[in-house]
Motif scaffolding. Structure first.
Motif, PDB file in Angstrom:
ATOM      1  N   THR A   6       6.439   4.700   6.616  1.00 51.03           N
ATOM      2  CA  THR A   6       7.260   3.775   5.816  1.00 51.03           C
ATOM      3  C   THR A   6       6.740   3.682   4.385  1.00 51.03           C
ATOM      4  O   THR A   6       7.511   3.755   3.421  1.00 51.03           O
ATOM      5  N   ALA A   7       5.436   3.528   4.229  1.00 53.21           N
ATOM      6  CA  ALA A   7       4.855   3.409   2.887  1.00 53.21           C
ATOM      7  C   ALA A   7       4.950   4.717   2.121  1.00 53.21           C
ATOM      8  O   ALA A   7       5.295   4.725   0.931  1.00 53.21           O
ATOM      9  N   LEU A   8       4.648   5.837   2.780  1.00 46.14           N
ATOM     10  CA  LEU A   8       4.696   7.131   2.103  1.00 46.14           C
ATOM     11  C   LEU A   8       6.096   7.451   1.602  1.00 46.14           C
ATOM     12  O   LEU A   8       6.286   7.882   0.461  1.00 46.14           O
ATOM     13  N   VAL A   9       7.088   7.249   2.461  1.00 47.04           N
ATOM     14  CA  VAL A   9       8.473   7.540   2.063  1.00 47.04           C
ATOM     15  C   VAL A   9       8.908   6.606   0.940  1.00 47.04           C
ATOM     16  O   VAL A   9       9.520   7.025  -0.052  1.00 47.04           O
ATOM     17  N   GLY A  10       8.605   5.308   1.083  1.00 46.02           N
ATOM     18  CA  GLY A  10       9.004   4.358   0.058  1.00 46.02           C
ATOM     19  C   GLY A  10       8.357   4.633  -1.289  1.00 46.02           C
ATOM     20  O   GLY A  10       9.011   4.550  -2.328  1.00 46.02           O
ATOM     21  N   PHE A  11       7.072   4.997  -1.271  1.00 46.68           N
ATOM     22  CA  PHE A  11       6.341   5.244  -2.526  1.00 46.68           C
ATOM     23  C   PHE A  11       6.768   6.561  -3.167  1.00 46.68           C
ATOM     24  O   PHE A  11       7.173   6.598  -4.335  1.00 46.68           O
ATOM     25  N   THR A  12       6.655   7.644  -2.429  1.00 43.17           N
ATOM     26  CA  THR A  12       6.882   8.954  -3.035  1.00 43.17           C
ATOM     27  C   THR A  12       8.332   9.194  -3.412  1.00 43.17           C
ATOM     28  O   THR A  12       8.622   9.965  -4.324  1.00 43.17           O
ATOM     29  N   SER A  13       9.252   8.521  -2.715  1.00 44.40           N
ATOM     30  CA  SER A  13      10.666   8.758  -2.990  1.00 44.40           C
ATOM     31  C   SER A  13      11.123   8.132  -4.298  1.00 44.40           C
ATOM     32  O   SER A  13      12.093   8.610  -4.903  1.00 44.40           O
ATOM     33  N   THR A  14      10.452   7.073  -4.734  1.00 49.96           N
ATOM     34  CA  THR A  14      11.024   6.321  -5.861  1.00 49.96           C
ATOM     35  C   THR A  14      10.038   5.950  -6.963  1.00 49.96           C
ATOM     36  O   THR A  14      10.444   5.285  -7.924  1.00 49.96           O
ATOM     37  N   PHE A  15       8.757   6.334  -6.865  1.00 49.34           N
ATOM     38  CA  PHE A  15       7.848   5.906  -7.930  1.00 49.34           C
ATOM     39  C   PHE A  15       8.217   6.544  -9.263  1.00 49.34           C
ATOM     40  O   PHE A  15       7.957   5.985 -10.333  1.00 49.34           O
ATOM     41  N   ALA A  16       8.869   7.729  -9.217  1.00 47.97           N
ATOM     42  CA  ALA A  16       9.316   8.359 -10.455  1.00 47.97           C
ATOM     43  C   ALA A  16      10.384   7.513 -11.144  1.00 47.97           C
ATOM     44  O   ALA A  16      10.455   7.456 -12.380  1.00 47.97           O
ATOM     45  N   VAL A  17      11.226   6.847 -10.344  1.00 45.70           N
ATOM     46  CA  VAL A  17      12.252   5.962 -10.910  1.00 45.70           C
ATOM     47  C   VAL A  17      11.589   4.784 -11.621  1.00 45.70           C
ATOM     48  O   VAL A  17      12.008   4.371 -12.708  1.00 45.70           O
ATOM     49  N   VAL A  18      10.541   4.246 -11.012  1.00 42.49           N
ATOM     50  CA  VAL A  18       9.823   3.106 -11.602  1.00 42.49           C
ATOM     51  C   VAL A  18       9.213   3.490 -12.946  1.00 42.49           C
ATOM     52  O   VAL A  18       9.381   2.785 -13.958  1.00 42.49           O
ATOM     53  N   LEU A  19       8.501   4.613 -12.990  1.00 44.72           N
ATOM     54  CA  LEU A  19       7.876   5.038 -14.242  1.00 44.72           C
ATOM     55  C   LEU A  19       8.922   5.290 -15.319  1.00 44.72           C
ATOM     56  O   LEU A  19       8.747   4.909 -16.485  1.00 44.72           O
ATOM     57  N   SER A  20      10.028   5.917 -14.942  1.00 42.23           N
ATOM     58  CA  SER A  20      11.100   6.190 -15.908  1.00 42.23           C
ATOM     59  C   SER A  20      11.691   4.890 -16.450  1.00 42.23           C
ATOM     60  O   SER A  20      11.939   4.759 -17.655  1.00 42.23           O
ATOM     61  N   GLY A  21      11.902   3.917 -15.561  1.00 40.23           N
ATOM     62  CA  GLY A  21      12.480   2.644 -15.990  1.00 40.23           C
ATOM     63  C   GLY A  21      11.566   1.863 -16.911  1.00 40.23           C
ATOM     64  O   GLY A  21      12.010   1.319 -17.931  1.00 40.23           O
ATOM     65  N   LEU A  22      10.282   1.793 -16.565  1.00 42.09           N
ATOM     66  CA  LEU A  22       9.341   1.049 -17.400  1.00 42.09           C
ATOM     67  C   LEU A  22       9.186   1.682 -18.776  1.00 42.09           C
ATOM     68  O   LEU A  22       9.112   0.985 -19.797  1.00 42.09           O
ATOM     69  N   ARG A  23       9.137   3.013 -18.817  1.00 41.74           N
ATOM     70  CA  ARG A  23       9.031   3.691 -20.111  1.00 41.74           C
ATOM     71  C   ARG A  23      10.268   3.429 -20.969  1.00 41.74           C
ATOM     72  O   ARG A  23      10.177   3.306 -22.201  1.00 41.74           O
ATOM     73  N   ALA A  24      11.435   3.344 -20.326  1.00 40.09           N
ATOM     74  CA  ALA A  24      12.683   3.171 -21.068  1.00 40.09           C
ATOM     75  C   ALA A  24      12.781   1.819 -21.752  1.00 40.09           C
ATOM     76  O   ALA A  24      13.490   1.682 -22.756  1.00 40.09           O
ATOM     77  N   VAL A  25      12.109   0.787 -21.214  1.00 40.97           N
ATOM     78  CA  VAL A  25      12.189  -0.542 -21.848  1.00 40.97           C
ATOM     79  C   VAL A  25      10.977  -0.822 -22.728  1.00 40.97           C
ATOM     80  O   VAL A  25      10.732  -1.973 -23.113  1.00 40.97           O
ATOM     81  N   GLY A  26      10.227   0.220 -23.081  1.00 40.84           N
ATOM     82  CA  GLY A  26       9.212   0.073 -24.111  1.00 40.84           C
ATOM     83  C   GLY A  26       7.772   0.237 -23.683  1.00 40.84           C
ATOM     84  O   GLY A  26       6.869   0.168 -24.528  1.00 40.84           O
ATOM     85  N   ALA A  27       7.497   0.461 -22.397  1.00 34.22           N
ATOM     86  CA  ALA A  27       6.109   0.603 -21.955  1.00 34.22           C
ATOM     87  C   ALA A  27       5.543   1.946 -22.407  1.00 34.22           C
ATOM     88  O   ALA A  27       6.240   2.968 -22.354  1.00 34.22           O
ATOM     89  N   ASN A  28       4.287   1.951 -22.839  1.00 30.60           N
ATOM     90  CA  ASN A  28       3.627   3.227 -23.105  1.00 30.60           C
ATOM     91  C   ASN A  28       3.092   3.770 -21.775  1.00 30.60           C
ATOM     92  O   ASN A  28       3.170   3.077 -20.740  1.00 30.60           O
TER      93      ASN A  28
END
Length: 386
Positions: A6-28
């Motif tokens: 459950t953790a592996l699928v949840g993490f690896t499937s979407t952590f790229a979305v999280v990084l992309s979203g945070l960078r888009a709203v101004g995070a370095n």
């Protein structure tokens, strides 16, 4: 094992979305890495608390639709600190939802087709990323797409993690060929504090849409998934725990956590054992696994940050294909709601920004307006006298 999966699928499937979203709203890159670590810790600790106290296979996750919304929201007025302030507002709204029934009823009164249409419109630019990346980085993206397709055919659960592994391998090979190295200090997990700022544009363009998609696309389906296995979600406790996790993670870059939806079935289903009364252990273990994954989050973020433009977005787009398909189907399922849903979808997909407020807010507003106008037009007229 079910909890680890459950953790592996949840993490690896979407952590790229999280990084992309945070960078888009101004995070370095460092702030985005900090946000991913904060979310891992918030999810892990929250799941351990809920599963242990309730003895139910309750699982949490970060808001993937919310992260996708951030990816197209743009940097708000006030920059990254204003985005962090919006994350805090989202956490407060989640808390109020758990404590105040009227707000919960208000959110549930938002027409489901419009909420799904807004999400589908927000996801569209990200889901186009794999196609666009074929032009910018074909040598890296083609193997990723082929890997995803083959695994989706034979092992759908592992299709996105497999595509991610292929992308990471390609990035590492390219770094070696070009003689570049990832800074060693960027491989270690670190929390970076950001003092929040406040702006009306960030609250209306980030906090409110983030809250709505988190509730409509994560928390409500999460309750339904647990219910389908015969478990009653501890609603108030879940909202208070996810509120606390969101509020504590926000100053370090975390956007929102919530009940898990799709991955919840892995811990609540038969894969977690025949004894339904012991399946809470799968949820508990998934929380421990998230805490462990947090230790590797900085290294993954550093490698991804070194990737050519478009590769990270391509993996994120693949991860969201199922979500956009389900959202589009739900948005258009009711014939009487289709016009309002299509208007909502188009405005959300347009990327419109007005008065410092992003497209998601205006999309929902436009869809509600069209829906009400059409409802008045279609309302049966009373009989005339005589």
């Amino acid at each position: 094992m079910a909890g680890i999966v459950t953790a592996l699928v949840g993490f690896t499937s979407t952590f790229a979305v999280v990084l992309s979203g945070l960078r888009a709203v101004g995070a370095n890159p460092q702030q985005a890495s900090s946000g991913l670590l904060a979310l891992c810790l918030a999810v892990g600790i929250g799941v351990v608390i809920l599963a242990r106290q309730s003895r139910l296979p309750v699982t949490l996750a970060w808001s993937t639709p919310g992260a996708a919304l951030l990816a197209v929201a743009g940097v708000p007025d006030g920059g990254w600190p204003a985005a962090v302030g919006a994350f805090l507002v989202t956490g407060v709204l989640i808390a109020v939802t758990g404590l105040a029934r009227p707000l919960g009823k208000l959110i549930s009164s938002i027409p489901t087709p419009l909420a799904h249409a807004m999400l589908a419109g927000v996801l569209l630019p990200l889901c186009l990323a794999p196609v666009k990346a074929l032009q910018t980085a074909p040598l890296l993206v083609v193997p990723v797409l082929l890997c995803w397709l083959v695994l989706f055919r034979f092992a759908p659960r592992w299709s996105v993690p497999g595509a991610l592994a292929m992308a990471l391998a390609g990035i590492v090979v390219q770094l070696v060929v070009e003689g570049r190295a990832v800074p060693a200090d960027g491989l270690l997990p670190a929390m970076q504090w950001t003092t929040p700022a406040w702006s009306l544009g960030a609250v209306a363009g980030i906090a409110l849409p983030l809250y709505i998609v988190t509730m409509a696309s994560q928390n409500v389906p999460g309750v339904a998934v647990l219910g389908s296995f015969g478990y009653r979600t501890p609603w108030r406790s879940a909202m208070l725990v996810t509120c606390a996790g969101t509020l504590l993670a926000a100053p370090f870059g975390g956007h929102a956590i919530n009940l898990a939806a799709l991955s919840a079935a892995l811990a609540a289903g038969e894969e977690a054992g025949a004894d339904r009364g012991r399946r809470w252990v799968a949820g508990f273990v998934s929380g421990l696994a998230y805490l462990l994954l947090g230790a590797f989050s900085a290294g993954l973020a550093a490698v991804v940050a070194a990737a050519p433009p478009g590769v990270l977005e391509a993996v994120a787009g693949l991860a969201l294909l199922g979500t956009i398909a389900g959202s589009a189907a739900s948005a258009l399922a009711e014939p009487g709601e289709r016009t309002g849903a299509v208007v909502t979808f188009l405005v959300a997909a347009s990327g419109l920004s007005f008065m410092g407020i992003g497209a998601a807010f205006w999309a929902l507003l436009a869809g509600l307006l069209v829906r009400e106008v059409l409802k008045v037009r279609n309302r049966p007229r009373g009989k005339t006298a005589g």
